[in-house]
Design a protein around this motif. Structure first.
Motif, mmCIF file in Angstrom:
data_model
loop_
_atom_site.group_PDB
_atom_site.id
_atom_site.type_symbol
_atom_site.label_atom_id
_atom_site.label_comp_id
_atom_site.label_asym_id
_atom_site.label_seq_id
_atom_site.Cartn_x
_atom_site.Cartn_y
_atom_site.Cartn_z
ATOM 1 N N ARG A 1 0.581 -1.325 -0.268
ATOM 2 C CA ARG A 1 0.144 0.208 -0.192
ATOM 3 C C ARG A 1 0.397 1.287 -0.308
ATOM 4 N NH1 ARG A 1 -2.314 -0.884 4.995
ATOM 5 N NH2 ARG A 1 -4.024 -2.235 4.050
ATOM 6 N N ARG A 2 2.298 1.152 0.245
ATOM 7 C CA ARG A 2 2.600 2.739 0.968
ATOM 8 C C ARG A 2 3.423 2.777 -0.386
ATOM 9 N NH1 ARG A 2 6.702 2.222 5.882
ATOM 10 N NH2 ARG A 2 7.363 4.193 4.892
ATOM 11 N N ASN B 1 1.853 1.712 -2.755
ATOM 12 C CA ASN B 1 1.762 2.708 -4.366
ATOM 13 C C ASN B 1 1.526 4.047 -3.918
ATOM 14 O OD1 ASN B 1 -1.914 2.550 -4.932
ATOM 15 N ND2 ASN B 1 -0.128 1.941 -6.712
ATOM 16 N N ARG B 2 0.734 4.670 -2.460
ATOM 17 C CA ARG B 2 0.125 5.484 -2.558
ATOM 18 C C ARG B 2 1.111 6.283 -1.747
ATOM 19 N NH1 ARG B 2 -4.869 2.856 -0.393
ATOM 20 N NH2 ARG B 2 -5.090 1.343 -1.982
ATOM 21 N N GLU B 3 2.730 6.103 -1.730
ATOM 22 C CA GLU B 3 3.297 7.006 -1.807
ATOM 23 C C GLU B 3 4.850 7.393 -2.641
ATOM 24 O OE1 GLU B 3 5.495 5.992 2.208
ATOM 25 O OE2 GLU B 3 4.031 5.515 3.362
ATOM 26 N N GLY C 1 3.734 5.865 -5.943
ATOM 27 C CA GLY C 1 3.118 6.321 -6.760
ATOM 28 C C GLY C 1 3.634 4.220 -7.792
ATOM 29 N N THR D 1 -7.880 -0.797 -5.577
ATOM 30 C CA THR D 1 -9.395 0.364 -5.867
ATOM 31 C C THR D 1 -10.221 -0.821 -7.020
ATOM 32 O OG1 THR D 1 -7.857 1.739 -6.557
ATOM 33 C CG2 THR D 1 -9.108 1.581 -4.860
#
Lengths: 267, 263, 334
Positions: free
Chosen positions: C201-202, C204-206, C208, C226
């Motif tokens: 998750r990190r 991907n989110r942080e 990119g 998502t």
């Protein structure tokens, strides 16, 4: 090219370190490899003791053949062993892992495993080779020493080529691998003795199909001052070792075909 | 007796699946045999002296040894090895049969079945085209048959002993390798025993390996006359008893180790 | 922005040799083999934008791994378009794979007998990573995944969870722009699973990173993705956010009630009784026909209730339904 060589050395270093994790069994394997290949020489020696000579060849001359082919084979086994166990790699999907890395597949497969235990056969072959070189009545000029080195390296290329071919077959089938294996190991056995003793069809096979004679028997003829072979001029004996690298190159070409086939069938 | 026969039967069915491998194995033996015959032929043509065994006999000896190659105790039983390595032996202990004999049967199956599958075609080809002799008489046939059967048992007992030796990881491995090397040299696989130098022949006489291949093959050829067969068969039986006793002894020591290491 | 992955109408057929039974069959098989054609990937199209994390799910043999193998240059498709990072992977294998990372959950890419650190260094040489960039990246990954204590341990001595964390780091050393994760949580214990998910998750989110995640563990999907691609029999059944999937699969909810009186006779015409175990009653209803609040109100009015709760059906059931619907559809060709 240099880059590839550096990477291979890294693979080699890492492989040796893994094996040193199991020092005792590694030493045991090496010793066993020495003993088992020594038995072959023991048999050869016993035969010469009883029969005196073989079709005009003395023990020391045959020992030269024996030493060269065993050093070659040990080098090939050591450096190209990854190809020998390739069938397993195809079956368990390990080959996919190599395909997702940005390097040549042949290099990566070769680098999978560098077997330290092969020093057993290497040492044994080298011992016999040195003994033969000392006993023989040959003037060891630079040119002759270079020919020995060329023949040994070229022989290693030839056996590596056979390992590559055997691995390539695994892309098509798994049930006929033993046949290539037979040619490889049978080739070692064959090349330990002068080619004169074999039937013509057999000689032709190991000269023209698998050019083992070119990396062993022909250069030995040159070293011993014997003439041309099969009616060919004597100078051919000096350039014959070129067939080893050529065979390896051809085998790698077939390997590329195999990889392409693997990528289109996935099996 | 029944459970042991079942083990043999099950192994037989497993092996039958590997017909392609058996065919490849036969071709391999044929190829090697040709190389060896040509080499011996070369040596015999280079010398006019009289040798302890004739070329014709050597040629037959080579073909017999190629056909019976599978009888050579040249490896441990792979499933037993894995079982010992992973500690799964304990599940074998749960079965209500004698552990040694059930392992012996596995080893026997490993040698017997591939040998039966591979030797038939090879012997047929060798008889038809490659100058394999027939035995000199009915007595030799009988003696050889008994000796080959005994050789199979001796070989299996050696394999069982080596497999059991793997309880001692490193030394067991080393012992196996030494034994394999000795098996090649002293069974007659590399050279017919009569062609070995005197000292090595004496060593061969002190070891069990010649009773696996060399003695049965020479009885077949009549190189050992049938009249001497009882003596050799008795020696073979003695070796078999010694090896079985050793295997059982080592097994009970090994199981003791297993319990001590625990888990 | 340009798509990271573009796939159009991808087709891949395998020929499977059929073995005929018996000895005669084996002999006949040497001369002439009968083949059966299996369409592993049957006209798949999708795009993946930068920074997307998409879950790729489907039953065994649906064509998931075939797609991933095509995208990573291992397999050549029969037809269709496929671009990964602007390149055709099977035509420019080396260039493409230098920029992607792959983690096979079931197989480690680390060298079994060596300390983790040495595997990392070998990968540095395989991927030709500059020493400075390597140091920075490995330090970062080691900190993020908490690998400090594992670096000098031979891989064979690591637990599965530790090994997976090291494998993730190994796949990211060359800073790939696209990451394929093939069942990264398979066989892991709960704590390791959470750690791996948190890291993905990190990432991907942080950072990119674009990620394609194949998995059988739908908790992974629920926690991370998502967008979900559902594939069965080589075709995409559903492509969209998780909520779409729920809508597609038909809307059913379950109501669990603990009654005061274990012997009470339950009367509820709006919902279907799924099970009854003493006090506990399990009901199933369709929220489009009866509002959840109405159903509860009517139920409580009729029976004295100790406790109740409403649940969405687990995603497993949704997916299983989708698969079954797909199977029921008649095939295009006879």
């Amino acid at each position: 090219m240099r880059d590839a060589f550096t990477l291979y050395l890294r693979y080699a270093a890492i492989s040796i370190r893994s094996q040193l994790e199991y020092r005792a069994s590694c030493a045991m394997f090496a010793a066993a490899s020495f003993v088992i290949s020594a038995i072959d020489f023991c048999a050869l020696w016993a035969l010469f003791r009883r029969f005196g000579s073989l079709q005009g060849w003395k023990l020391q001359e045959v020992a030269l053949l024996y030493g060269m082919v065993n050093v070659s084979f040990a080098l090939a086994e050591g450096f190209a062993r990854g190809f020998d166990s390739f069938e397993t790699m195809v079956r368990n999907g390990g080959f996919d892992r190599l395909l997702v890395r940005p390097r040549s597949t042949a290099l990566q497969v070769a680098g999978q495993e560098l077997q330290l235990m092969r020093v057993g056969r290497l040492a044994q072959g080298a011992l016999v080779l040195f003994w033969a070189a000392g006993e023989l009545d040959v003037h060891w000029s630079v040119a002759r020493l270079a020919l020995v080195a060329a023949a040994v390296v070229s022989g290693a290329c030839l056996f590596a080529g056979l390992f590559v071919l055997q691995a390539t077959l695994a892309f098509w089938t798994t049930s006929t691998l033993e046949i290539v294996n037979t040619v490889t190991y049978g080739g070692v056995e064959t090349a330990q003795y002068p080619l004169d003793v074999y039937r013509p069809w057999f000689r032709a096979f190991f000269t023209f199909v698998v050019p083992l004679a070119c990396v062993n028997y022909l250069p030995a003829h040159a070293l011993l001052g014997r003439g041309g072979v099969f009616g060919a001029p004597a100078w051919l004996n000096w350039i014959a070792p070129a067939m080893g690298p050529a065979f390896l190159a051809a085998a790698l070409g077939v390997w590329q075909m195999g990889v392409r086939r693997y990528c289109s069938t996935g099996s | 007796m029944r459970p042991y026969l079942c083990i043999l039967g099950a192994r037989f069915r497993v092996q039958l699946q590997y017909r392609a491998a058996a065919l490849a194995g036969t071709l391999t033996q044929l190829f090697w045999g040709l190389i060896r015959v040509m080499i011996f032929d070369g040596f015999y043509r280079s010398s006019t002296a009289v040798h302890p065994i004739s070329l014709a006999q050597v040629v037959s000896y080579v073909w017999l040894s190629q056909a019976a190659f599978g009888m050579l105790p040249d490896r441990v039983e792979p499933e037993l090895r894995d079982m010992i390595r992973t500690g799964n032996v304990t599940s074998e202990l749960l079965r209500p049969i004698d552990l040694y004999w059930s392992w012996f049967c596995r080893c026997l199956a490993m040698t017997l079945i591939p040998t039966l599958m591979r030797s038939g075609p090879l012997l047929a080809v060798a008889f038809a085209f490659l100058e394999l002799q027939t035995p000199p008489g009915a007595a030799s046939v009988l003696a050889a048959a008994a000796a080959f059967a005994g050789g199979m048992l001796v070989s299996s007992a050696i394999t069982a002993l080596l497999s059991i030796g793997l309880f001692w990881t490193v030394s067991g491995d080393g012992l196996t390798r030494l034994s394999v090397a000795a098996a090649y040299l002293f069974s007659g696989m590399v050279l017919p025993i009569p062609l070995l130098p005197e000292a090595l022949q004496r060593a061969a006489a002190l070891l069990p390996y010649r009773y696996v291949l060399d003695v049965p093959m020479r009885l077949y050829l009549g190189h050992i006359p049938a009249s001497e067969a009882p003596m050799h068969l008795a020696a073979q039986l003695a070796w078999l008893l010694v090896l079985v006793a050793a295997g059982r002894g080592v097994l009970s020591r090994g199981l003791g180790r297993l319990v001590v290491q625990g888990g | 922005m340009a798509a990271i992955v573009r796939v159009e109408n991808l087709l891949k057929t395998f020929r499977i040799a059929e073995r005929r039974p018996g000895l005669w069959g084996a002999v006949a098989g040497l001369v002439h083999r009968r083949h059966r054609e299996v369409r592993a990937v049957d006209g798949i199209s999708f795009e993946l934008g930068p920074g997307e994390l998409v879950g790729y799910i489907g039953p065994n043999g649906a064509g998931k791994s075939t797609t991933v193998k095509i995208l990573s240059g291992i397999l050549v498709p029969d037809s269709g378009l496929c671009e990964v990072l602007g390149r055709v992977p099977w035509k420019q294998r080396v260039e493409t794979v230098a920029r992607i990372g792959v983690v096979f959950g079931q197989r480690t890419q680390l060298w079994w007998d060596l300390p983790v650190r040495e595997s990392f260094e070998l990968l540095r040489d395989i991927y030709r990573i500059e020493p400075g960039a390597y140091r920075a990246k490995s330090d970062e990954l080691i900190a993020m995944l908490g690998l400090e204590r594992l670096l000098d341990v031979p891989v064979r001595q690591l637990s599965l969870g530790q090994r997976m964390r090291c494998d993730l780091a190994a796949a990211l050393l060359h800073s790939p722009e696209l990451l394929f994760l093939d069942e990264p949580t398979i066989g892991l214990d709960a704590v390791s699973k959470l750690a791996v998910r948190d890291f993905i998750r990190r990432l991907n989110r942080e950072r990119g990173a674009s990620v394609i995640l194949t998995t059988h563990d739908l908790d992974d999907i629920e926690a991370l993705c998502t967008r979900v691609l559902v594939i069965a029999d080589g075709r995409i059944l559903c492509d969209g956010p998780l909520s779409d999937l729920r809508a597609r699969a038909g809307s059913r909810r379950s109501l669990t009630v603990d009654l005061v009186d274990p012997a009470a006779i339950v009367d509820c015409p709006e919902a279907e009784i799924v099970s009854r175990d003493g006090q506990r009653v399990q009901l199933c209803f369709d929220p489009t026909r009866v509002k959840t609040a109405d159903l509860i109100g009517r139920f409580v009015a009729r029976h004295p209730v100790r406790d109740l709760f409403v649940e969405n059906p687990p995603i497993e059931e949704l997916v299983a339904e989708l698969y079954q619907d797909a199977r029921r559809e008649p095939p295009d060709l006879p």
